[in-house]
Design a protein around this motif. Structure first.
Motif, short mmCIF file in Angstrom:
data_model
loop_
_atom_site.label_atom_id
_atom_site.label_comp_id
_atom_site.label_asym_id
_atom_site.label_seq_id
_atom_site.Cartn_x
_atom_site.Cartn_y
_atom_site.Cartn_z
N PHE A 109 8.46 23.18 13.52
CA PHE A 109 8.78 23.03 12.10
C PHE A 109 8.43 24.27 11.30
N GLU A 110 7.36 24.95 11.68
CA GLU A 110 6.94 26.15 10.96
C GLU A 110 7.85 27.35 11.21
N ASP A 111 8.40 27.43 12.44
CA ASP A 111 9.13 28.63 12.85
C ASP A 111 10.65 28.48 12.93
N HIS A 112 11.15 27.27 12.81
CA HIS A 112 12.59 27.05 12.98
C HIS A 112 13.14 26.15 11.88
N PRO A 113 14.33 26.43 11.40
CA PRO A 113 14.98 25.54 10.42
C PRO A 113 15.61 24.35 11.16
N THR A 114 14.80 23.35 11.47
CA THR A 114 15.29 22.21 12.25
C THR A 114 16.34 21.41 11.49
N ALA A 115 17.24 20.85 12.23
CA ALA A 115 18.31 20.02 11.65
C ALA A 115 17.87 18.56 11.61
N PRO A 116 18.25 17.85 10.56
CA PRO A 116 17.91 16.43 10.49
C PRO A 116 18.78 15.61 11.45
N PHE A 117 18.23 14.50 11.89
CA PHE A 117 18.96 13.57 12.75
C PHE A 117 19.79 12.60 11.92
N VAL A 118 20.95 12.26 12.45
CA VAL A 118 21.74 11.11 12.02
C VAL A 118 21.75 10.20 13.24
N THR A 119 21.29 8.95 13.09
CA THR A 119 21.11 8.10 14.26
C THR A 119 21.80 6.75 14.11
N LYS A 120 22.05 6.15 15.25
CA LYS A 120 22.56 4.79 15.30
C LYS A 120 21.89 4.07 16.46
N ILE A 121 21.19 3.00 16.15
CA ILE A 121 20.55 2.21 17.20
C ILE A 121 21.64 1.42 17.92
N ALA A 179 22.22 9.98 18.66
CA ALA A 179 21.79 10.85 17.56
C ALA A 179 22.67 12.09 17.51
N GLY A 180 22.89 12.52 16.29
CA GLY A 180 23.55 13.79 16.03
C GLY A 180 22.69 14.56 15.06
N MET A 181 23.01 15.82 14.87
CA MET A 181 22.24 16.66 13.95
C MET A 181 23.19 17.43 13.05
N ILE A 182 22.76 17.60 11.81
CA ILE A 182 23.52 18.39 10.84
C ILE A 182 22.77 19.71 10.66
N PRO A 183 23.31 20.82 11.17
CA PRO A 183 22.60 22.10 11.07
C PRO A 183 22.35 22.48 9.61
N PRO A 184 21.23 23.19 9.36
CA PRO A 184 20.94 23.66 8.00
C PRO A 184 22.14 24.42 7.43
N GLY A 185 22.49 24.10 6.19
CA GLY A 185 23.59 24.75 5.52
C GLY A 185 24.95 24.13 5.82
N LEU A 209 28.81 8.47 14.86
CA LEU A 209 27.68 8.91 14.04
C LEU A 209 28.12 9.30 12.63
N ARG A 210 29.33 9.80 12.49
CA ARG A 210 29.82 10.20 11.17
C ARG A 210 29.87 9.03 10.18
N GLU A 211 29.93 7.81 10.71
CA GLU A 211 29.90 6.62 9.85
C GLU A 211 28.62 6.55 9.02
N PHE A 212 27.58 7.28 9.45
CA PHE A 212 26.27 7.20 8.79
C PHE A 212 26.01 8.41 7.88
N LEU A 213 27.00 9.26 7.72
CA LEU A 213 26.83 10.42 6.83
C LEU A 213 26.91 10.00 5.37
#
Length: 148
Positions: free
Chosen positions: A60-72, A89-95, A144-148
Motif C-alpha cells: 500500500f505504501e509503494d504501489h497505487p493498488t487498484a480497488p476490488f469489485v467483487t461478487k460472492i 473479483a475484478g480490479m479498476i486500475p487507478p485513473g 463484475l461490471r454489474e457492480f460498477l
C-alpha cells in the motif's frame, strides 16, 4: 444453514475487501486468525496477522493498488463453526473507470468461528486467466461490471 450464518461469512469477507479498497493493511490483518494464511495473486504466501501486516503494508505504501469489485458466488458451511466462500473479483486500475480483465481473479475464503468471532483461516486470490478461453474472461468481466 440460516441467513445469519451466511450474513456473518459475507461480513468478514466484506471487511477484508473494504480494508483492501481503503488500503488499510491493519484492517486486513485484523480479519485473520493467529495462524490465518493469505495467498496473493502472485503466489506469495504469508501466515499470521503480523506477517500479513508486514507483507501488505509496503504494498500500500509503494504501489497505487487498484480497488476490488467483487461478487460472492457461494457460501457453504463446513460444519457449524467453519465456512468456505467463493467469489469472483475484478480490479479498476487507478485513473481508470472500468475493470481490467487481465487481473480478474477467483477468491476463496475459509473462515472459522472461535469464541463467537469469525476469523479468516485462508484467503486465496487466484488469477482467472482462462488460458485459451477469452470468452470466459469476457463473461466474468461482464458479470463484475454489474457492480460498477
Amino acid at each position: 444453514m440460516n441467513d445469519s450464518f451466511h450474513d456473518e461469512i459475507q461480513e468478514i469477507y466484506q471487511k477484508l475487501i473494504d480494508a483492501w479498497n481503503r488500503r488499510d493493511a491493519e484492517g486486513m490483518a485484523e480479519q485473520f486468525s493467529d495462524q490465518g494464511a493469505q495467498i496473493g495473486f502472485d503466489g506469495s504466501k504469508v501466515v499470521g496477522k503480523a506477517e500479513i501486516l508486514s507483507h501488505v503494508k509496503p504494498i500500500f505504501e509503494d504501489h497505487p493498488t487498484a480497488p476490488f469489485v467483487t461478487k460472492i458466488k457461494s457460501i457453504r458451511p463446513l460444519g457449524k463453526d467453519a465456512a468456505i466462500l467463493h467469489a469472483i473479483a475484478g480490479m479498476i486500475p487507478p485513473g481508470k473507470t472500468d475493470i481490467e480483465p487481465d487481473v480478474n481473479a477467483h477468491q476463496t475464503l475459509v473462515a472459522v468461528k472461535t469464541n463467537s468471532n469469525w476469523r479468516i483461516e485462508l484467503f486465496q486470490n487466484t488469477p482467472a486467466a482462462f488460458h485459451g478461453r477469452p470468452e470466459l474472461v469476457d463473461q466474468m468481466t461482464e458479470e463484475l461490471r454489474e457492480f460498477l
